[in-house]
Every structure is written in C-alpha cells, then in structure tokens.
Design a protein around this motif. Structure first.
Motif, PDB file in Angstrom:
ATOM      1  N   TYR A   1       0.809  -1.228   0.000  1.00 21.53           N
ATOM      2  CA  TYR A   1       0.000   0.000   0.000  1.00 21.53           C
ATOM      3  C   TYR A   1       0.841   1.277   0.000  1.00 21.53           C
ATOM      4  O   TYR A   1       0.623   2.206   0.781  1.00 21.53           O
ATOM      5  CB  TYR A   1      -1.027  -0.041   1.159  1.00 21.53           C
TER       6      TYR A   1
ATOM      7  N   TYR B   1      12.847  -3.250  -5.157  1.00 18.22           N
ATOM      8  CA  TYR B   1      11.533  -3.891  -5.070  1.00 18.22           C
ATOM      9  C   TYR B   1      11.699  -5.359  -4.655  1.00 18.22           C
ATOM     10  O   TYR B   1      12.293  -6.130  -5.389  1.00 18.22           O
ATOM     11  CB  TYR B   1      10.816  -3.758  -6.420  1.00 18.22           C
ATOM     12  N   ARG B   2      11.230  -5.676  -3.454  1.00 11.98           N
ATOM     13  CA  ARG B   2      11.348  -7.027  -2.874  1.00 11.98           C
ATOM     14  C   ARG B   2      12.780  -7.562  -2.996  1.00 11.98           C
ATOM     15  O   ARG B   2      13.019  -8.724  -3.310  1.00 11.98           O
ATOM     16  CB  ARG B   2      10.391  -8.006  -3.584  1.00 11.98           C
TER      17      ARG B   2
ATOM     18  N   TYR C   1      -2.737   5.333  -2.030  1.00 11.18           N
ATOM     19  CA  TYR C   1      -3.136   4.060  -2.641  1.00 11.18           C
ATOM     20  C   TYR C   1      -4.670   3.991  -2.691  1.00 11.18           C
ATOM     21  O   TYR C   1      -5.341   4.188  -1.669  1.00 11.18           O
ATOM     22  CB  TYR C   1      -2.586   2.917  -1.787  1.00 11.18           C
TER      23      TYR C   1
ATOM     24  N   LYS D   1      -9.120  -9.311   1.216  1.00 13.60           N
ATOM     25  CA  LYS D   1      -8.460  -9.791  -0.001  1.00 13.60           C
ATOM     26  C   LYS D   1      -7.545 -10.988   0.191  1.00 13.60           C
ATOM     27  O   LYS D   1      -7.398 -11.825  -0.692  1.00 13.60           O
ATOM     28  CB  LYS D   1      -7.600  -8.644  -0.535  1.00 13.60           C
TER      29      LYS D   1
ATOM     30  N   SER E   1       2.053 -12.961  -1.440  1.00  8.71           N
ATOM     31  CA  SER E   1       2.290 -13.032  -2.884  1.00  8.71           C
ATOM     32  C   SER E   1       3.302 -14.128  -3.177  1.00  8.71           C
ATOM     33  O   SER E   1       4.416 -14.091  -2.645  1.00  8.71           O
ATOM     34  CB  SER E   1       2.876 -11.720  -3.402  1.00  8.71           C
TER      35      SER E   1
ATOM     36  N   ASN F   1       5.647  -8.993  -9.058  1.00  7.42           N
ATOM     37  CA  ASN F   1       5.020  -8.380 -10.228  1.00  7.42           C
ATOM     38  C   ASN F   1       6.101  -8.142 -11.281  1.00  7.42           C
ATOM     39  O   ASN F   1       7.112  -7.482 -10.992  1.00  7.42           O
ATOM     40  CB  ASN F   1       4.359  -7.050  -9.830  1.00  7.42           C
TER      41      ASN F   1
ATOM     42  N   TYR G   1       1.669  -0.141 -13.365  1.00 10.57           N
ATOM     43  CA  TYR G   1       2.321   0.978 -12.696  1.00 10.57           C
ATOM     44  C   TYR G   1       3.530   1.335 -13.553  1.00 10.57           C
ATOM     45  O   TYR G   1       4.282   0.464 -13.970  1.00 10.57           O
ATOM     46  CB  TYR G   1       2.843   0.604 -11.301  1.00 10.57           C
TER      47      TYR G   1
ATOM     48  N   PRO H   1       0.673  -6.228 -12.756  1.00 14.11           N
ATOM     49  CA  PRO H   1       0.366  -7.124 -11.635  1.00 14.11           C
ATOM     50  C   PRO H   1       0.285  -8.589 -12.070  1.00 14.11           C
ATOM     51  O   PRO H   1      -0.520  -8.946 -12.943  1.00 14.11           O
ATOM     52  CB  PRO H   1      -0.999  -6.655 -11.132  1.00 14.11           C
TER      53      PRO H   1
ATOM     54  N   GLU I   1      -4.961 -14.361 -13.229  1.00  8.53           N
ATOM     55  CA  GLU I   1      -6.432 -14.417 -13.314  1.00  8.53           C
ATOM     56  C   GLU I   1      -6.876 -14.569 -14.776  1.00  8.53           C
ATOM     57  O   GLU I   1      -7.758 -15.371 -15.090  1.00  8.53           O
ATOM     58  CB  GLU I   1      -7.050 -13.144 -12.707  1.00  8.53           C
TER      59      GLU I   1
ATOM     60  N   LYS J   1      -7.563 -18.211 -11.090  1.00  7.95           N
ATOM     61  CA  LYS J   1      -8.067 -17.645  -9.828  1.00  7.95           C
ATOM     62  C   LYS J   1      -9.133 -18.551  -9.220  1.00  7.95           C
ATOM     63  O   LYS J   1     -10.086 -18.933  -9.898  1.00  7.95           O
ATOM     64  CB  LYS J   1      -8.626 -16.252 -10.086  1.00  7.95           C
TER      65      LYS J   1
ATOM     66  N   GLN K   1      -7.418 -13.169  -4.654  1.00  8.08           N
ATOM     67  CA  GLN K   1      -6.137 -12.571  -5.085  1.00  8.08           C
ATOM     68  C   GLN K   1      -5.313 -13.699  -5.711  1.00  8.08           C
ATOM     69  O   GLN K   1      -4.769 -14.550  -5.013  1.00  8.08           O
ATOM     70  CB  GLN K   1      -5.459 -11.924  -3.866  1.00  8.08           C
ATOM     71  N   ALA K   2      -5.230 -13.666  -7.044  1.00  8.71           N
ATOM     72  CA  ALA K   2      -4.614 -14.778  -7.774  1.00  8.71           C
ATOM     73  C   ALA K   2      -3.101 -14.887  -7.568  1.00  8.71           C
ATOM     74  O   ALA K   2      -2.485 -15.885  -7.947  1.00  8.71           O
ATOM     75  CB  ALA K   2      -4.928 -14.647  -9.263  1.00  8.71           C
TER      76      ALA K   2
HETATM   77  N1  EPU Z   1      -5.501  -8.003  -9.785  1.00  9.85           N
HETATM   78  C1  EPU Z   1      -6.303  -8.815 -10.576  1.00  9.85           C
HETATM   79  N2  EPU Z   1      -6.562 -10.090 -10.165  1.00  9.85           N
HETATM   80  C2  EPU Z   1      -6.063 -10.583  -9.005  1.00  9.85           C
HETATM   81  C3  EPU Z   1      -5.229  -9.778  -8.211  1.00  9.85           C
HETATM   82  C4  EPU Z   1      -4.958  -8.487  -8.616  1.00  9.85           C
HETATM   83  O1  EPU Z   1      -6.780  -8.395 -11.624  1.00  9.85           O
HETATM   84  O2  EPU Z   1      -6.382 -11.731  -8.696  1.00  9.85           O
HETATM   85  C5  EPU Z   1      -5.283  -6.631 -10.189  1.00  9.85           C
HETATM   86  C6  EPU Z   1      -6.080  -5.697  -9.271  1.00  9.85           C
HETATM   87  O3  EPU Z   1      -7.355  -5.484  -9.753  1.00  9.85           O
HETATM   88  C7  EPU Z   1      -5.276  -4.437  -9.289  1.00  9.85           C
HETATM   89  C8  EPU Z   1      -3.853  -4.908  -9.497  1.00  9.85           C
HETATM   90  O4  EPU Z   1      -3.944  -6.256  -9.959  1.00  9.85           O
HETATM   91  O5  EPU Z   1      -5.619  -3.624 -10.385  1.00  9.85           O
HETATM   92  C9  EPU Z   1      -3.013  -4.819  -8.253  1.00  9.85           C
HETATM   93  O6  EPU Z   1      -3.589  -5.621  -7.221  1.00  9.85           O
HETATM   94  P1  EPU Z   1      -3.291  -5.371  -5.662  1.00  9.85           P
HETATM   95  O7  EPU Z   1      -3.552  -3.949  -5.304  1.00  9.85           O
HETATM   96  O8  EPU Z   1      -3.970  -6.421  -4.881  1.00  9.85           O
HETATM   97  O9  EPU Z   1      -1.732  -5.501  -5.531  1.00  9.85           O
HETATM   98  P2  EPU Z   1      -0.696  -6.548  -6.143  1.00  9.85           P
HETATM   99  O10 EPU Z   1       0.197  -5.828  -7.075  1.00  9.85           O
HETATM  100  O11 EPU Z   1      -1.394  -7.762  -6.624  1.00  9.85           O
HETATM  101  C10 EPU Z   1       1.132  -6.022  -4.338  1.00  9.85           C
HETATM  102  C11 EPU Z   1       2.016  -6.744  -3.372  1.00  9.85           C
HETATM  103  C12 EPU Z   1       1.236  -7.207  -2.146  1.00  9.85           C
HETATM  104  C13 EPU Z   1       0.656  -5.980  -1.468  1.00  9.85           C
HETATM  105  C14 EPU Z   1      -0.228  -5.219  -2.491  1.00  9.85           C
HETATM  106  C15 EPU Z   1      -0.739  -3.920  -1.936  1.00  9.85           C
HETATM  107  C16 EPU Z   1       3.739  -7.756  -4.770  1.00  9.85           C
HETATM  108  C17 EPU Z   1       4.292  -9.023  -5.324  1.00  9.85           C
HETATM  109  N3  EPU Z   1       2.632  -7.884  -4.029  1.00  9.85           N
HETATM  110  O12 EPU Z   1       0.160  -6.936  -4.813  1.00  9.85           O
HETATM  111  O13 EPU Z   1       2.167  -7.797  -1.247  1.00  9.85           O
HETATM  112  O14 EPU Z   1      -0.115  -6.316  -0.315  1.00  9.85           O
HETATM  113  O15 EPU Z   1       0.547  -4.914  -3.677  1.00  9.85           O
HETATM  114  O16 EPU Z   1       0.305  -2.991  -1.850  1.00  9.85           O
HETATM  115  O17 EPU Z   1       4.309  -6.699  -5.000  1.00  9.85           O
HETATM  116  C18 EPU Z   1       3.143  -9.816  -0.442  1.00  9.85           C
HETATM  117  O18 EPU Z   1       4.216  -9.407  -0.894  1.00  9.85           O
HETATM  118  O19 EPU Z   1       3.058 -10.918   0.148  1.00  9.85           O
HETATM  119  C19 EPU Z   1       1.932  -9.016  -0.646  1.00  9.85           C
HETATM  120  C20 EPU Z   1       0.726  -9.472  -0.303  1.00  9.85           C
END
Ligand code: EPU
Length: 338
Positions: free
Chosen positions: A129, A162-163, A195, A226, A238, A242, A263, A273, A279, A284, A297-298
């Motif tokens: 976030y 990043y990670r 965010y 989520k 995750s 990404n 992004y 993502p 997905e 998913k 969350q896929a």
């Molecule tokens: N999305 C999909 N389908 C899904 C999941 C996501 O279409 O099943 C799309 C969402 O709609 C959104 C975009 O992907 O437009 C981003 O999704 P989200 O905000 O959930 O974030 P993310 O990029 O999937 C990253 C981190 C998470 C963190 C969130 C919020 C990584 C690898 N993961 O996920 O980190 O909580 O942002 O900041 O960078 C973790 O590292 O364990 C973790 C949970």
C-alpha cells in the motif's frame, strides 16, 4: 538455547507445510546465537524467522536455527522529533506495528498485518500500500555466520529495491540479522493514503482527517477482505513478484487488453500485476487437491490443509508456464523455495 530432534515445522511456516527438521535449535538472544553457531557438531544451518516467505519442499536435514529473540526499545529521539527504535529479530512484525500505533509512532501503519518477523523484513524489503520497509529503515545489526562478529548495515549498505536487498544478493546466507532500527515519527505523521484502496476504505468510513490508527485499521480491513489469514488457510502472501516489462512490450499487451492494470516504473519500464496475468489465465480460485490459487487474489497460492510443498511448487510451475505461453511474460517466484 534449546536443541530438539525430529520437530514438525508445520507451526513454523505460514504455508503450513508439514516438513520435519532433524535438528531444531532455538535461540533467544545474541549470546545464544553465537553459542549455536559455534556448536562443533553442526557446520551449516537453515535460518528460520517467521517462516512467512518460504515453501518447504521436503524434510530439513540441515539443522534449523530458529531466531526467537524478543524486545522493543526506544533508543533515541532526534532534533526533528523522529524516534529511533530497536526491535529484536524474533518479534512478530504485526505486533510491532500495533506497538507503534499504541505508542503514537508513525511510519509502519501501511505495513499492518504483514505476516513474518521483524528480523526477516529487510531481506525482501517488505512493502504494501505505497510504503516499503526502506522508507522507515535506519539500520540493522547482524552476526557474520563465519566469524560470529557483529556488523551494522546502514540504509545505503542494504541496497534496497523492489522485494530485494543485499541479503538476497552479495550477503545471501552470510549473516543473521539480530535486530532492526526504524526511524519513526512521533508528531506530524506523514500519512501515505494515496493508494486507491486506502482512500476508498477511509471514505467509506467517513474519515477525512485520518490518524495512524485509522490508516492501520483501513489496511487491516483491506487485507482481511483480499488475503487469506495464514492461521486459517496456509499461504505465503504473494507467491510471485510483479514482473517489470519493457514499455514496447507493454504497449502491445495494452492493445489487446485495454484495461490491463499497470504501474509506470520509468520511461522505458512498466510493472504489470502478476495477479491480473494469472487471473486472465483462468487460475483464480482453482483448487488442485489441497493446493490452490486464492479466490480473491490470484497472486497468492494456498494450502487448504495437507498439501505437500512439491504440490504447491508444481502448481506454481504450471502457472508460470501458462502465463509465459499466453503473454510471453516470465513471472518469478517471490517466495523462497527450499
Ligand atoms: N488483480 C487482478 N486479479 C487478481 C489480483 C490483482 O486483476 O487476482 C489486479 C487488481 O485489480 C489491481 C492490481 O492487480 O488492479 C493490483 O492488485 P493489488 O492492489 O492487490 O496488488 P498486487 O500488485 O497484486 C502487491 C504486493 C502485495 C501488497 C499489495 C498492496 C507484490 C508481489 N505484491 O500486490 O504484497 O499487499 O501490492 O500494496 O508486490 C506480499 O508481498 O506478500 C503481498 C501481499
């Protein structure tokens, strides 16, 4: 220090994989850690923190060294009113975040509810976030496994990305982090609510002037909706990073999929993502035995009960191959496969 034989690691990894450790050595302070590293019968160790970012694919013949040191301490307050705290490696991350909020210390509220321990948080520069560990990191102390000498790593020495950090690269397997220093605000908190999901959550609760607790509560609510709670369904957050792809490749992807979320990383690179890619491939919510892809969350692979690490790994490989075939994008695991 305690040394046990044939210990199940199920309670020690958030994926809930029932692998066994031939030797399980638990240390609760620096002195015990040094003592353990000098035990003549062991020449190498597997270092275990909160077990929140790993997938065990078999029993552990290598002795497991569990870092279980506790302690949270304010060590200084600087002229600007920033508070420096030192947190021992074995402290649970989320309990540390709640302690900060109770003590009006700002900076980690966006990182609420991340599983794992404080000592392992710098290794992959945890983030969520809009905030990453590096934004509040002041330094960390570590023990050199070879010499048992203490070393301090400053923010710049850690090479955070990043990670990613020095602990995943040049320093990999060479040090055990014993405590982490954070720089937190005690007044004029710099809230990061940009965010989208946080903004929506605050708005829907009619909060216009949020406190650090409001932001933490918002993040907790979003994550609970989520992401699966590891206490209920085993997972490691995750599973994949990404992917960052060249802008030219992204433009082609966007022509085919107008609504692809993304992004901008730089003029030439775009982050897509992995959850969206997975997905789109139809994974998913799918379940294969006790291994599955989370329904909300896929990006998160789950263990519904008795999945073996190898089954989760096979699913991860299948996902990687499918995403590569459909999008020509390679997605890389974020979780350490052991
Ligand atoms: N999305 C999909 N389908 C899904 C999941 C996501 O279409 O099943 C799309 C969402 O709609 C959104 C975009 O992907 O437009 C981003 O999704 P989200 O905000 O959930 O974030 P993310 O990029 O999937 C990253 C981190 C998470 C963190 C969130 C919020 C990584 C690898 N993961 O996920 O980190 O909580 O942002 O900041 O960078 C973790 O590292 O364990 C973790 C949970």
């Amino acid at each position: 220090m305690s040394i046990q034989h044939n210990v199940s690691l199920k309670e020690f990894n958030t994926f809930g994989i029932d692998a066994k450790a031939t030797y399980f050595i638990s240390v609760s302070n620096k002195e015990e850690l040094i003592e353990a590293l000098q035990l003549p019968q062991f020449s190498k160790y597997f270092v275990l923190g909160g077990g929140s970012n790993m997938l065990l694919t078999g029993d552990m013949e290598t002795p497991v060294l569990h870092i279980n040191s506790k302690g949270k301490e304010v060590v200084a307050v600087n002229m600007r009113g920033d508070t420096i705290v030192e947190i021992q490696a074995g402290e649970n991350w989320h309990e540390f975040v709640l302690w900060c909020i109770d003590n009006n210390l700002g900076g980690v509220e966006n990182l609420s509810l991340i599983p794992g321990n404080v000592g392992t948080s710098p290794i992959q520069n945890i983030g969520a976030y809009g905030v990453e560990l590096k934004d509040v990191f002041e330094g960390c102390k570590a023990i050199d496994i070879e010499t048992q000498e203490e070393k301090t790593f400053t923010l710049s020495a850690c090479n955070f990305g990043y990670r990613n950090s020095i602990f995943k690269n040049e320093a990999k397997g060479k040090y055990i982090i014993t405590s982490v220093f954070f720089r937190l605000t005690s007044k004029n908190h710099q809230l990061n609510t940009s965010y989208g999901a946080i903004q929506q959550e605050l708005e829907s609760n009619n909060i216009t002037a949020p406190t650090i607790k409001d932001v933490s509560d918002a993040v907790i609510a979003i994550r609970q909706r989520k992401l699966p709670d590891p206490k209920e369904i085993g997972n490691s957050g995750s599973f994949f990073k990404n992917p960052v792809i060249p802008k030219a490749e992204f433009d082609i992807l966007q022509q085919k999929h107008e609504n692809v979320p993304h992004y901008v990383v730089s003029d030439t690179e775009i982050k897509v993502p992995a959850g969206w890619l997975i997905e789109q491939c139809g994974f998913k919510g799918q379940r294969f035995g006790d291994a599955g892809v989370h329904k909300n969350q896929a990006l998160v692979l789950v263990n519904y009960g008795d999945a073996k690490g190898a089954e989760i790994l096979a699913l991860a490989k299948k996902i990687q191959e499918t995403v590569l075939e459909k999008f020509n994008i390679a997605i890389e695991a974020e979780v350490n496969v052991i």
